[in-house]
Write a protein that holds these residues in place. Structure first.
Motif, mmCIF file in Angstrom:
data_model
loop_
_atom_site.group_PDB
_atom_site.id
_atom_site.type_symbol
_atom_site.label_atom_id
_atom_site.label_comp_id
_atom_site.label_asym_id
_atom_site.label_seq_id
_atom_site.Cartn_x
_atom_site.Cartn_y
_atom_site.Cartn_z
ATOM 1 N N PRO A 121 0.641 -1.257 -0.241
ATOM 2 C CA PRO A 121 0.096 0.057 0.083
ATOM 3 C C PRO A 121 0.884 1.410 0.044
ATOM 4 O O PRO A 121 1.904 1.413 0.137
ATOM 5 N N VAL A 122 0.201 2.208 -0.394
ATOM 6 C CA VAL A 122 0.752 3.401 -0.523
ATOM 7 C C VAL A 122 1.028 4.272 0.860
ATOM 8 O O VAL A 122 -0.049 3.972 1.650
ATOM 9 N N ARG A 123 2.314 4.695 1.278
ATOM 10 C CA ARG A 123 2.264 5.335 2.608
ATOM 11 C C ARG A 123 2.727 6.827 2.268
ATOM 12 O O ARG A 123 2.478 7.721 3.318
ATOM 13 N N THR A 124 3.283 7.286 1.279
ATOM 14 C CA THR A 124 3.613 8.585 0.808
ATOM 15 C C THR A 124 2.951 9.083 -0.507
ATOM 16 O O THR A 124 3.171 8.267 -1.400
ATOM 17 N N VAL A 125 2.370 10.152 -0.295
ATOM 18 C CA VAL A 125 1.940 10.569 -1.585
ATOM 19 C C VAL A 125 2.865 12.109 -1.958
ATOM 20 O O VAL A 125 2.880 12.971 -0.855
ATOM 21 N N VAL A 126 3.404 12.060 -3.109
ATOM 22 C CA VAL A 126 4.201 13.384 -3.530
ATOM 23 C C VAL A 126 3.340 14.044 -4.428
ATOM 24 O O VAL A 126 3.403 13.586 -5.813
ATOM 25 N N ASN A 127 2.765 15.338 -3.927
ATOM 26 C CA ASN A 127 2.219 16.120 -5.160
ATOM 27 C C ASN A 127 3.462 16.894 -6.083
ATOM 28 O O ASN A 127 4.175 17.537 -5.137
ATOM 29 N N ILE A 128 3.457 16.608 -7.251
ATOM 30 C CA ILE A 128 4.477 17.561 -8.093
ATOM 31 C C ILE A 128 3.622 18.452 -8.847
ATOM 32 O O ILE A 128 2.879 18.068 -9.638
ATOM 33 N N GLY A 129 3.883 19.826 -8.321
ATOM 34 C CA GLY A 129 3.313 20.872 -9.270
ATOM 35 C C GLY A 129 3.929 21.887 -8.917
ATOM 36 O O GLY A 129 4.824 22.267 -7.851
ATOM 37 N N ILE A 130 3.565 23.240 -9.327
ATOM 38 C CA ILE A 130 3.990 24.666 -9.022
ATOM 39 C C ILE A 130 2.862 25.729 -9.199
ATOM 40 O O ILE A 130 1.956 25.451 -9.887
ATOM 41 N N GLY A 131 2.895 26.777 -8.293
ATOM 42 C CA GLY A 131 2.177 27.821 -8.651
ATOM 43 C C GLY A 131 0.721 27.331 -8.383
ATOM 44 O O GLY A 131 0.462 26.552 -7.141
ATOM 45 N N GLY A 132 -0.223 27.584 -9.038
ATOM 46 C CA GLY A 132 -1.618 27.284 -8.548
ATOM 47 C C GLY A 132 -1.695 25.699 -8.581
ATOM 48 O O GLY A 132 -2.892 25.260 -7.824
ATOM 49 N N SER A 133 -0.853 25.006 -8.761
ATOM 50 C CA SER A 133 -0.741 23.550 -9.005
ATOM 51 C C SER A 133 -0.009 22.891 -7.538
ATOM 52 O O SER A 133 -0.053 21.762 -7.669
ATOM 53 N N ASP A 134 0.193 23.693 -6.790
ATOM 54 C CA ASP A 134 1.108 23.308 -5.646
ATOM 55 C C ASP A 134 0.552 24.389 -4.449
ATOM 56 O O ASP A 134 0.232 23.681 -3.347
ATOM 57 N N LEU A 135 0.490 25.688 -4.581
ATOM 58 C CA LEU A 135 0.391 26.527 -3.450
ATOM 59 C C LEU A 135 -1.075 26.060 -2.590
ATOM 60 O O LEU A 135 -1.233 26.123 -1.236
#
Ligand code: F6P
Length: 544
Positions: free
Chosen positions: A146-160
């Motif tokens: 199973p997943v233990r860590t989710v890493v969102n990769i984005g910047i600006g509006g796709s991150d903040l």
């Protein structure tokens, strides 16, 4: 306002300027002395938000003048046009429908003859299923773990947005799931985020409206390399990568399984996209039910903004009071001061929301404005800020309007801390407004030569936004209030708040310079002498 009407030539503007002339030097001490009830009267409520705007350098007449201006520019008509799907982002020929992202399932919002709401809810339903699968451990990676860590990769509006909200709501987050955010193209960001992770238990969400953003694609490619190198098979990508985008073909070309792609639409601006699929990491963190409460919070304020008369319209008043300072008092900045550590990323989020929206210098018709537009938005949570930059707020030469944001109940058990925190919030608003005049300082026995150093002029304006507790529902309300505040100001200034052409030049130049950094020497650099010298120096030192 018809585009041919020039803002500063309207009768409403002239009346406002004349009124400012009369009031500009009046001290908040006098305003309170002559109107002792203003602290109870100059307030407005919407949903769970309570806005006290009595500590502003204004009177009821100011509000009348400002709301007259709001009526003159047809603020509520323009809000209806936005929410109704008009293509108000004219330079990109797009509708601006972020309010449809939180519309109830049975709402109808028509764009080009089609109701967009069913598609919004179809994606929300897919997000819910995906989030539940990840949260419950049903979603397994390439090796069956199973997943233990989710890493969102984005910047600006796709991150903040998701980074701010996941941080703000951390006490509601799944205890066994770590949700991280990588945005900067600086490899330090990704390298450190991955350093302690097991690829077999890591899920990446690549979030990009356009799926062309250099930072995001570079980070996503490096993350994919890291994963494939560890798991030894390209096929692992389908188990460990999801995408959020408007650009299906580009997502597929990157190698992400379209089944793991969550769509949003060109009518959602990046900085307004948190309630779209861009909120997926937040939904995974807090769960679909809490996410629904979050969306319902936005909706409370959307409905209020669309229907409340301007004199009782919380976001409209926030925006109009902001105009009062930017244009009449010439205040260059605006401070966001949340007295809640969980809102540590809120000022940065609002910085993009406000500055990318209203950092414009021409009207919707392309005419240069002859008045200031968006202020520089900045801030830090209290009480930390008090020990850093509040000195300037109290005794500096510039006027800095402040937004204090406070919560009545904490999301932790340390009540004593919370009372102390809130005591500081109220104390700062009071100190900034009323100051401490020289005679009061002398009366305390302070030597004459120190009195000027120790006196506080006061008259620093602030709003206090007080909410019951930082819940998902309340956070949704807070964000929507600021979105509509920014909209209000954009309407008054007659600018397009929904494009961002100003970010393009730097991107183009970076693309030109990037290969030049790789080359050892020639071809001849053709920038200005400063840029040429910097590139040469970098090349020299980099190769050592
Ligand atoms: O460069 C600015 C910008 O376009 C923002 O408006 C946007 O939020 C950000 O870049 C990220 O864009 P994307 O989601 O397309 O990667």
């Amino acid at each position: 306002m018809e585009s041919s009407v020039h803002l500063t030539q309207t009768a409403e503007w002239e009346a406002l300027a004349a009124h400012h002339h009369e009031l500009a030097d009046t001290h908040l001490r006098d305003l309170f002395a002559s109107d002792p009830d203003r602290g109870e009267r100059l307030v407005v409520e919407a949903g769970d938000l309570y806005l006290d705007y009595s500590k502003h350098r204004l009177t009821s007449e100011t509000i009348e003048r400002l709301t007259d201006l709001g009526a003159r520019v047809d603020l509520l008509g323009r809000a209806a046009a936005m929410m109704g799907g008009d293509r108000i982002n004219t330079t990109e020929d797009r509708a601006v429908l972020h309010t449809a992202l939180r519309a109830p399932r049975d709402a109808v919002v028509t764009l080009d003859g089609e109701n967009v709401v069913p598609a919004v809810h179809e994606v929300l339903d897919r997000m819910r299923a995906f989030a539940e699968a990840v949260r419950s451990g049903k979603w397994t990676g390439y090796t069956g773990r199973p997943v233990r860590t989710v890493v969102n990769i984005g910047i600006g509006g796709s991150d903040l947005g998701p980074a701010m909200a996941t941080r703000a709501l951390r006490s509601y987050c799944h205890p066994a799931l770590d949700v991280r955010f990588v945005s900067n193209i600086d490899g330090a960001d990704l390298a450190h985020a991955l350093a302690d992770l097991d690829p077999a238990e890591t899920l990446f969400i690549v979030a990009s409206k356009t799926f062309t953003t250099l930072e995001t694609l570079t980070n996503a490619a490096s993350a994919r390399d890291w994963l494939v190198a560890a798991l030894g098979d390209e096929a692992a990508v389908a188990y460990h990568f999801a995408a959020v985008s408007t650009a299906t073909e580009k997502v597929e070309a990157f190698g992400i399984d379209p089944a793991n792609m969550f769509e949003f639409w060109e009518w959602v601006g990046g900085r307004y996209s948190l309630p779209s699929a861009i909120g997926l990491p937040l939904m995974i963190a807090i769960g679909p039910e809490r996410f629904d409460e979050f969306l319902a919070g936005y909706r409370v304020i959307d409905e209020h903004f669309a229907s409340a008369p301007l004199t009782e319209n919380l976001p409209a008043l926030m925006g109009l009071i902001g105009v009062w300072y930017v244009n009449l008092f010439d205040a260059p900045t605006h401070a966001i001061l949340p007295y809640n550590e969980e809102l540590v990323r809120f000022p940065a989020f609002l910085q993009q929301l406000d500055m990318e929206s209203n950092g414009k210098r021409v009207t919707r018709e392309g005419e240069a404005v002859d008045y200031h537009t968006g202020p520089v938005v900045w801030g830090e949570p209290g009480t930390n800020g008090q020990h850093a930059f509040f000195q300037l707020l109290h005794q500096g030469t510039r006027i800095v309007p402040c937004d204090f944001i406070g919560t009545c109940r904490p999301t932790h058990e340390l009540d004593v801390h919370h009372d102390l925190l809130t005591a500081n919030l109220f104390a700062q608003g009071e100190a900034l407004a009323f100051g401490k005049p020289a005679p009061a300082v002398s009366a305390e026995g302070v030597p004459d030569e120190l009195v000027p150093h120790r006196a506080f002029p006061g008259n620093v304006p602030s709003s206090t936004l007080l909410v019951p507790q930082l819940t998902p529902h309340v956070l949704g309300q807070l964000i929507a209030a600021y979105e509509h505040k920014v909209f209000t100001q954009g309407v008054v200034w007659d600018i397009n708040s929904f494009d961002q052409w100003g970010v393009e030049l730097g991107k183009a130049l970076a693309n030109r310079i990037s290969p030049e950094l790789q080359r050892a020497a020639e071809p001849e650099l053709a920038h200005d002498s400063s840029t040429n010298a910097l590139i040469r120096r970098y090349r020299r030192l980099r190769s050592r």
